[in-house]
Write a protein that holds these residues in place. Structure first.
Motif, PDB file in Angstrom:
ATOM      1  N   THR A   1       1.089  -1.274  -0.114  1.00  0.00           N
ATOM      2  CA  THR A   1      -0.037   0.045   0.095  1.00  0.00           C
ATOM      3  C   THR A   1       0.816   1.230  -0.102  1.00  0.00           C
ATOM      4  O   THR A   1       2.134   0.921   0.074  1.00  0.00           O
ATOM      5  N   LEU A   2       0.339   2.410  -0.200  1.00  0.00           N
ATOM      6  CA  LEU A   2       1.315   3.577  -0.297  1.00  0.00           C
ATOM      7  C   LEU A   2       1.913   3.881   1.255  1.00  0.00           C
ATOM      8  O   LEU A   2       2.952   4.377   0.901  1.00  0.00           O
TER       9      LEU A   2
ATOM     10  N   THR B   1      -3.311   4.427   0.919  1.00  0.00           N
ATOM     11  CA  THR B   1      -2.784   3.786   2.146  1.00  0.00           C
ATOM     12  C   THR B   1      -3.993   2.748   2.749  1.00  0.00           C
ATOM     13  O   THR B   1      -4.903   2.627   2.141  1.00  0.00           O
ATOM     14  N   PHE B   2      -3.408   2.067   3.605  1.00  0.00           N
ATOM     15  CA  PHE B   2      -4.247   0.924   4.261  1.00  0.00           C
ATOM     16  C   PHE B   2      -5.643   1.528   4.928  1.00  0.00           C
ATOM     17  O   PHE B   2      -6.553   1.055   4.855  1.00  0.00           O
ATOM     18  N   ALA B   3      -5.406   2.805   5.658  1.00  0.00           N
ATOM     19  CA  ALA B   3      -6.641   3.581   6.118  1.00  0.00           C
ATOM     20  C   ALA B   3      -7.667   3.766   5.076  1.00  0.00           C
ATOM     21  O   ALA B   3      -8.769   3.643   5.151  1.00  0.00           O
TER      22      ALA B   3
ATOM     23  N   ALA C   1     -13.757  -0.188   1.935  1.00  0.00           N
ATOM     24  CA  ALA C   1     -14.247  -1.293   2.357  1.00  0.00           C
ATOM     25  C   ALA C   1     -15.834  -1.081   3.140  1.00  0.00           C
ATOM     26  O   ALA C   1     -16.461  -1.727   2.744  1.00  0.00           O
ATOM     27  N   GLU C   2     -15.579  -0.120   3.825  1.00  0.00           N
ATOM     28  CA  GLU C   2     -16.886   0.312   4.406  1.00  0.00           C
ATOM     29  C   GLU C   2     -17.979   0.869   3.405  1.00  0.00           C
ATOM     30  O   GLU C   2     -19.092   0.490   3.580  1.00  0.00           O
ATOM     31  N   LEU C   3     -17.490   1.557   2.405  1.00  0.00           N
ATOM     32  CA  LEU C   3     -18.588   1.833   1.488  1.00  0.00           C
ATOM     33  C   LEU C   3     -18.832   0.775   0.721  1.00  0.00           C
ATOM     34  O   LEU C   3     -20.417   0.860   0.660  1.00  0.00           O
ATOM     35  N   ALA C   4     -18.279  -0.182   0.075  1.00  0.00           N
ATOM     36  CA  ALA C   4     -18.703  -1.279  -0.398  1.00  0.00           C
ATOM     37  C   ALA C   4     -19.609  -2.051   0.398  1.00  0.00           C
ATOM     38  O   ALA C   4     -20.582  -2.583  -0.173  1.00  0.00           O
ATOM     39  N   LEU C   5     -19.267  -2.436   1.465  1.00  0.00           N
ATOM     40  CA  LEU C   5     -19.876  -3.281   2.453  1.00  0.00           C
ATOM     41  C   LEU C   5     -21.423  -2.458   2.772  1.00  0.00           C
ATOM     42  O   LEU C   5     -22.406  -3.488   3.149  1.00  0.00           O
ATOM     43  N   ALA C   6     -21.644  -1.092   2.684  1.00  0.00           N
ATOM     44  CA  ALA C   6     -22.662  -0.402   3.346  1.00  0.00           C
ATOM     45  C   ALA C   6     -23.747  -0.593   1.886  1.00  0.00           C
ATOM     46  O   ALA C   6     -24.905  -0.061   2.262  1.00  0.00           O
TER      47      ALA C   6
ATOM     48  N   SER D   1      -8.476  -9.970  -9.243  1.00  0.00           N
ATOM     49  CA  SER D   1      -7.856  -9.462 -10.316  1.00  0.00           C
ATOM     50  C   SER D   1      -8.633  -7.912 -10.779  1.00  0.00           C
ATOM     51  O   SER D   1      -8.196  -7.267 -11.609  1.00  0.00           O
ATOM     52  N   ASP D   2      -9.540  -7.696 -10.096  1.00  0.00           N
ATOM     53  CA  ASP D   2     -10.118  -6.342 -10.315  1.00  0.00           C
ATOM     54  C   ASP D   2      -9.650  -5.205  -9.139  1.00  0.00           C
ATOM     55  O   ASP D   2      -9.429  -5.301  -8.097  1.00  0.00           O
ATOM     56  N   PRO D   3      -8.829  -4.102  -9.771  1.00  0.00           N
ATOM     57  CA  PRO D   3      -7.936  -3.272  -9.165  1.00  0.00           C
ATOM     58  C   PRO D   3      -8.886  -2.438  -8.094  1.00  0.00           C
ATOM     59  O   PRO D   3      -8.437  -2.291  -6.785  1.00  0.00           O
ATOM     60  N   LEU D   4     -10.092  -2.116  -8.296  1.00  0.00           N
ATOM     61  CA  LEU D   4     -10.965  -1.417  -7.289  1.00  0.00           C
ATOM     62  C   LEU D   4     -11.535  -2.534  -6.271  1.00  0.00           C
ATOM     63  O   LEU D   4     -11.124  -2.174  -4.887  1.00  0.00           O
ATOM     64  N   LEU D   5     -11.724  -3.696  -6.446  1.00  0.00           N
ATOM     65  CA  LEU D   5     -12.042  -4.587  -5.506  1.00  0.00           C
ATOM     66  C   LEU D   5     -10.888  -5.081  -4.837  1.00  0.00           C
ATOM     67  O   LEU D   5     -11.199  -5.531  -3.616  1.00  0.00           O
ATOM     68  N   ALA D   6      -9.622  -5.175  -5.327  1.00  0.00           N
ATOM     69  CA  ALA D   6      -8.667  -5.425  -4.420  1.00  0.00           C
ATOM     70  C   ALA D   6      -8.315  -4.546  -3.243  1.00  0.00           C
ATOM     71  O   ALA D   6      -7.856  -4.894  -2.351  1.00  0.00           O
ATOM     72  N   LEU D   7      -8.554  -3.283  -3.694  1.00  0.00           N
ATOM     73  CA  LEU D   7      -8.354  -2.405  -2.467  1.00  0.00           C
ATOM     74  C   LEU D   7      -9.416  -2.423  -1.309  1.00  0.00           C
ATOM     75  O   LEU D   7      -9.069  -2.441  -0.275  1.00  0.00           O
TER      76      LEU D   7
END
Length: 570
Positions: free
Chosen positions: A263-264, A535-537, A543-548, A501-507
């Motif tokens: 990560t950054l 960054t990891f943060a 992840a919070e946005l995707a889960l919501a 393999s999806d760069p956005l989903l990898a994050l």
């Protein structure tokens, strides 16, 4: 800051299964129709001659496929060699011969025998259903030989194009020239078909299981997004420029993005390869940190008896030496009713996907797993003689309970293997993640199967692609549960399904606690770059946005809206 336009116009696009990452814009060129039988079937005067003619045609198809395989290597060669064996299948010949004895002409008998066999494969579902396209290709090639027609083949419009087909056979896929074929769109197909495997190896954008693909007109301009699984018809000039720029950025990253995954702010994320071939040389050439999923099925398929311990040991030894200094994660045999082997009888099952497969086969054939673990341990001892060895890990597929995980660990430790894990592919394993992880050294999440079992949709089905979308919030909830358990226990959690393999989903995956991502080689640079820009943060926040989110589409867009612009435009 203005974001890059990445959304197709909904009223001018088709939606299928995202099967090969990347984007392309080009005119449509359609596969030619397969050979058709004449309306009038001739009478058979000499059944013996007719039968020998039919068998000779199947033999010619097998030889042709083997000759094509000899000019290739890696998974492409393995796929064609397996298809050549199908052309020589004794049961296929028996059925064709029986039809000829009933008065059918050779071409008609071969066609019907292949169709009967193909219907059985489709009815079985899973892995077998995905082999139906291989058999359809054998049918068409053999009929072409018997009728004196040209073999089925690729179009040659004289310019770069998007290849559109009802389905695409492996023999045609391996002949694709990436300079001419810019993307693949098929009406049928699932995310683990041979066509998809080969398309990813070539780095071609691909959308399969795409309703409406059959209506795409020859020469029509289309924009294919292999990350979103969309095909946009007659895209605007701005949209074309946006996608072309995105493709150019990906190509540039392939040359520039190198080194370990980070990560950054320096949090390590192992970037690994999915592989499954007898010759590990090509996989070892890629800039990955090792293999996150080594499929061992190629050693067992299309055989009358299992490979010996010595034969397996030789293959594993070559693999481990090729990846000296890197990680190699070996998945034990994933066989069963949906990947039938003549020497792994499991009995008839109404639903093979829910039956005896993966680790469960060790209940009825324990010697297969014991021999495989013995061979892996022997190869580890052999390469340990070298100055620098690979880090060898072994994992079992289709483990459902902590008890099963513990049983596998005992077997692997008894064989002399040090690092032992399991795959998380069913919701039960994900829900019991903490107890399961307490028994093993690591886990790897197979998102393809986990999506299938979570959403109750056969992953080979092409009518409900949105339910198999790896951005489904319910699926991400299960991945997050496993990732959280891994963080609490200090255990590595990998993802080896196509989601990696999806760069956005990898994050997002890193944000829920995933520590390693395994993927097809062409996806490595883009995923590496996306991680390096956040960054990891920030991954946690994504992840919070995707889960919501309430749907996969909203999850994807919520993440795309806030990632760094240079990554949103990939």
């Amino acid at each position: 800051m203005e974001q890059t336009d990445t959304s197709p116009a909904p009223d001018r696009s088709l939606k299928g299964i995202a099967a090969g990452p990347g984007t392309a814009v080009a005119p449509v060129a359609r596969m030619a129709a397969p050979p058709s039988l004449p309306e009038v079937e001739p009478e058979v005067g000499d059944p013996d001659h007719e039968e020998s003619t039919a068998f000779a045609a199947l033999d010619r198809v097998g030889v042709d496929l083997e000759e094509r395989a000899a000019r290739l290597d890696g998974e492409a060669a393995a796929v064609l060699n397996a298809q050549a064996l199908m052309a020589r299948d004794p049961e296929l010949r028996r059925q064709a011969g029986a039809l000829i004895r009933e008065g059918r002409a050779a071409a008609w008998a071969v066609h019907e025998a292949c169709e009967r066999y193909r219907e059985l494969l489709l009815a079985a579902g899973g892995y077998l259903a995905e082999r139906a396209a291989d058999l359809a290709d054998i049918r068409d090639r053999a009929v072409a030989v018997l009728l004196g027609q040209a073999m089925p083949g690729l179009p040659e419009p004289g310019h770069p194009y998007v290849l559109v087909a009802h389905d695409l056979a492996p023999a045609d896929t391996v002949r694709l020239d990436p300079e001419q074929v810019k993307a693949i769109v098929t009406r049928l197909g699932g995310p683990t078909s041979h066509t998809v495997i080969l398309a990813r190896a070539l780095g071609l954008p691909a959308v399969v299981g795409c309703p409406g693909a059959e209506d795409l007109a020859e020469g029509a301009l289309v924009a294919v997004d292999g990350d979103a699984g969309t095909v946009e018809i007659d895209p605007s000039k701005d949209r074309v420029e946006s996608l072309q720029g995105r493709a150019e950025r990906r190509r540039a990253l392939a040359a520039e993005a190198t080194g370990p995954g980070r990560t950054l702010d320096g949090v390590p994320v192992a970037l690994l390869l999915n592989a499954g071939e007898a010759d590990p040389g090509r996989s070892a050439e890629h800039d990955g940190e090792g293999i996150g999923l080594f499929r061992t099925e190629f050693l067992f398929l299309d055989r009358d008896e299992p490979p010996s311990v010595a034969e397996q040991t030789a293959v594993y030894t070559r693999l481990f030496r090729a990846f000296s200094g890197r990680t190699v994660t070996v998945r034990t045999l994933d066989a069963g009713s949906d990947k039938p082997l003549g020497f792994v009888a499991t009995g008839e099952e109404a639903n093979p996907a829910l039956g005896v497969r993966g680790f469960r086969t060790s209940r009825v054939h324990p010697h297969l797993l014991v021999d495989q673990l013995t061979a892996i341990a022997s190869a580890v001892r052999e390469v340990d003689k070298d100055e620098e060895t690979a880090r060898i890990r072994v994992m079992a597929p289709m483990v459902s309970t902590p008890a099963e995980a513990g049983e596998f660990v005992e077997l692997a430790r008894a064989a002399g293997i040090g690092e032992v894990g399991v795959m998380v592919e069913v919701p039960g394993a994900a829900l019991a993640a903490e107890r399961l992880l307490s028994r093993v050294d690591f886990v790897s999440i197979g998102t393809n199967d986990l999506a299938q079992y979570t959403m109750a949709v056969d992953r080979t089905l092409d009518t409900l692609p949105e339910l198999l979308d790896p951005w489904q919030p319910a699926l991400l909830e299960l991945v997050a549960k496993v990732g959280g358990a891994g963080e609490r226990l200090g255990r590595p959690v990998g993802v080896c399904g196509e989601a990696a393999s999806d760069p956005l989903l990898a994050l997002v995956l890193v944000g829920v606690g995933v520590t390693g991502l395994s993927m097809a080689p062409p996806a490595l640079p883009v995923v590496r770059y996306a991680l390096s820009r956040h960054t990891f943060a920030e991954c946690r926040r994504l992840a919070e946005l995707a889960l919501a989110a309430e749907s996969p589409e909203r999850a994807r867009e919520a993440v795309r809206e806030v990632v760094r612009p240079e990554v949103a435009g990939l």
